[in-house]
Design a protein around this motif. Structure first.
Motif, PDB file in Angstrom:
ATOM      1  N   ASN A  34       0.392  -1.037  -0.354  1.00 11.01           N
ATOM      2  CA  ASN A  34      -0.076  -0.190  -0.399  1.00 11.01           C
ATOM      3  C   ASN A  34       0.866   0.817   0.009  1.00 11.01           C
ATOM      4  N   ASP A  35       0.437   2.671   0.277  1.00 11.33           N
ATOM      5  CA  ASP A  35       0.767   3.877  -0.206  1.00 11.33           C
ATOM      6  C   ASP A  35       1.672   3.891   0.693  1.00 11.33           C
ATOM      7  N   SER A  36       1.697   3.682   2.185  1.00 10.24           N
ATOM      8  CA  SER A  36       2.526   4.164   3.467  1.00 10.24           C
ATOM      9  C   SER A  36       3.378   2.720   3.486  1.00 10.24           C
TER      10      SER A  36
ATOM     11  N   ILE B 268       5.248   0.600   0.895  1.00 10.26           N
ATOM     12  CA  ILE B 268       5.993   0.961  -0.009  1.00 10.26           C
ATOM     13  C   ILE B 268       7.317   1.292   0.153  1.00 10.26           C
TER      14      ILE B 268
ATOM     15  N   GLU C  18      -3.035  -0.987 -10.617  1.00  7.75           N
ATOM     16  CA  GLU C  18      -3.155   0.108  -9.485  1.00  7.75           C
ATOM     17  C   GLU C  18      -2.075  -0.612  -7.997  1.00  7.75           C
ATOM     18  N   THR C  19      -0.996  -1.267  -7.613  1.00  7.69           N
ATOM     19  CA  THR C  19       0.003  -1.734  -6.793  1.00  7.69           C
ATOM     20  C   THR C  19       1.129  -0.364  -8.118  1.00  7.69           C
TER      21      THR C  19
ATOM     22  N   ILE D  81       1.046   2.637  -7.018  1.00  2.67           N
ATOM     23  CA  ILE D  81       1.780   2.716  -5.833  1.00  2.67           C
ATOM     24  C   ILE D  81       3.242   3.076  -5.791  1.00  2.67           C
TER      25      ILE D  81
ATOM     26  N   LYS E 194       5.249   5.886  -8.094  1.00  2.00           N
ATOM     27  CA  LYS E 194       5.356   7.253  -6.936  1.00  2.00           C
ATOM     28  C   LYS E 194       6.769   7.115  -6.145  1.00  2.00           C
ATOM     29  N   ALA E 195       6.513   5.400  -5.203  1.00  2.00           N
ATOM     30  CA  ALA E 195       7.853   5.671  -4.143  1.00  2.00           C
ATOM     31  C   ALA E 195       8.710   5.279  -4.922  1.00  2.00           C
TER      32      ALA E 195
END
Ligand SMILES: [Zn+2]
Length: 237
Positions: free
Chosen positions: A105-107, A109, A127-128, A131, A134-135
Motif C-alpha cells: 500500500n502507499d505507506s 511500500i 493499481e499497485t 503505488i 510513486k515510491a
C-alpha cells in the motif's frame, strides 16, 4: 574465490570474479511472486545475487500452476512468500532471502524498497504498480517494469527523473479485466527482467532505459519503442 556453480558465467569475457562480486553484493526486492516473480527470483538465485526480498500477498492456487513455476501441486493453499523463500534457499544456500507476506500500500511500500539497490516489478495489476511507481520516483530508486497478458508482454527499466516513469507512459490499467496468460509469455518477460537486473547490478551492456521492449509471441516479434518523459507527469515532473 567463488564456488564452481558460477564458473560458466565468470568465464564470460569481461565478466570475471569482479563482476560476480558485484552480483553477490547486490540487493533487490521482487514485488509479486506470480508468473514473472517465479522466473525472476529463480534466475537471480542461480546467478548468485546477494540479497532478495520477496513480497507477495497471496496463497498458491491451482490456476497459478500454468506459469508460476516455483510452486508444486502440494503447495496449493500455502503462502507464496513462504514457499518461495524455502525453495529458493534450497536452490542456493549462499543467498540471503527474505519472503514477506505483505499487501503493498502507499505507506508500507517505502519501507519495503528503501534499503535495496533495485526494485523489480513482477506485479499483476496496475493499481499497485502506480503505488510503487510513486515510491520509486520519491526515493529515486531504479525499477525494472515487466507486465504481460495472453501472448504478449513488455519490459522497461525506469531510472527516476532520468527516464519516463510508469505514469509518463500509462494513464491506467492497460489490461482491463483480462487475466489471460500462457506460461511461456510470463517466462520470456520474467527472463528479460532478470537479465536487466543482472545488467543493472553488474553495469554490463545497455539497459532498456527510455525504451519499452514489446513482445508479441504470436508472430515472435520483439519491438523496441522509444518512450519519453511527460513534462506534465503528475508523479515525476
Ligand atoms: Zn512520470
Amino acid at each position: 574465490m567463488f564456488p564452481k556453480r558460477y564458473e560458466r558465467q565468470i568465464i564470460i569475457p569481461g565478466f570475471g570474479e569482479k563482476t560476480q562480486e558485484k552480483l553477490s553484493r547486490a540487493s533487490v526486492v521482487i514485488l509479486g511472486l506470480g508468473g514473472l516473480g517465479s522466473v525472476v527470483s529463480t534466475y537471480l538465485t542461480a546467478a548468485g545475487i546477494g540479497y532478495m526480498r520477496l513480497i507477495d500477498r497471496d496463497k498458491v492456487e491451482e490456476s497459478n500452476l500454468n506459469r508460476q513455476i516455483l510452486y508444486d501441486e502440494k503447495d496449493i493453499g500455502e503462502w507464496k512468500a513462504k514457499i518461495a523463500e524455502k525453495k529458493l534457499k534450497s536452490m542456493n544456500s549462499r543467498i540471503e532471502i527474505e519472503g514477506l507476506r505483505e499487501e503493498i500500500n502507499d505507506s508500507n511500500i517505502y519501507d519495503l524498497i528503501d534499503d535495496v539497490n533495485l526494485v523489480i516489478d513482477c506485479l499483476d495489476n496496475f493499481e499497485t504498480r502506480f503505488i510503487v511507481n510513486k515510491a520509486v520516483v520519491d526515493l529515486e530508486k531504479p525499477m525494472i517494469h515487466g507486465a504481460c497478458r495472453g501472448f504478449s508482454g513488455q519490459v522497461t527499466t525506469i531510472i527516476p527523473r532520468k527516464t519516463p516513469c510508469l505514469k509518463c507512459v500509462f494513464r491506467g490499467n492497460i489490461y482491463g479485466k483480462d487475466k489471460s496468460i500462457i506460461g511461456t509469455t510470463a517466462g520470456v518477460i520474467g527472463l528479460i527482467e532478470a537479465t536487466e537486473a543482472i545488467k543493472y547490478v553488474t553495469k554490463i551492456g545497455n539497459l532498456l532505459a527510455g525504451t519499452m521492449l514489446v513482445y508479441d509471441a504470436r508472430d515472435l516479434v520483439f519491438e523496441k519503442i522509444e518512450i519519453e518523459r511527460d513534462p506534465e507527469c503528475e508523479v515525476c515532473r
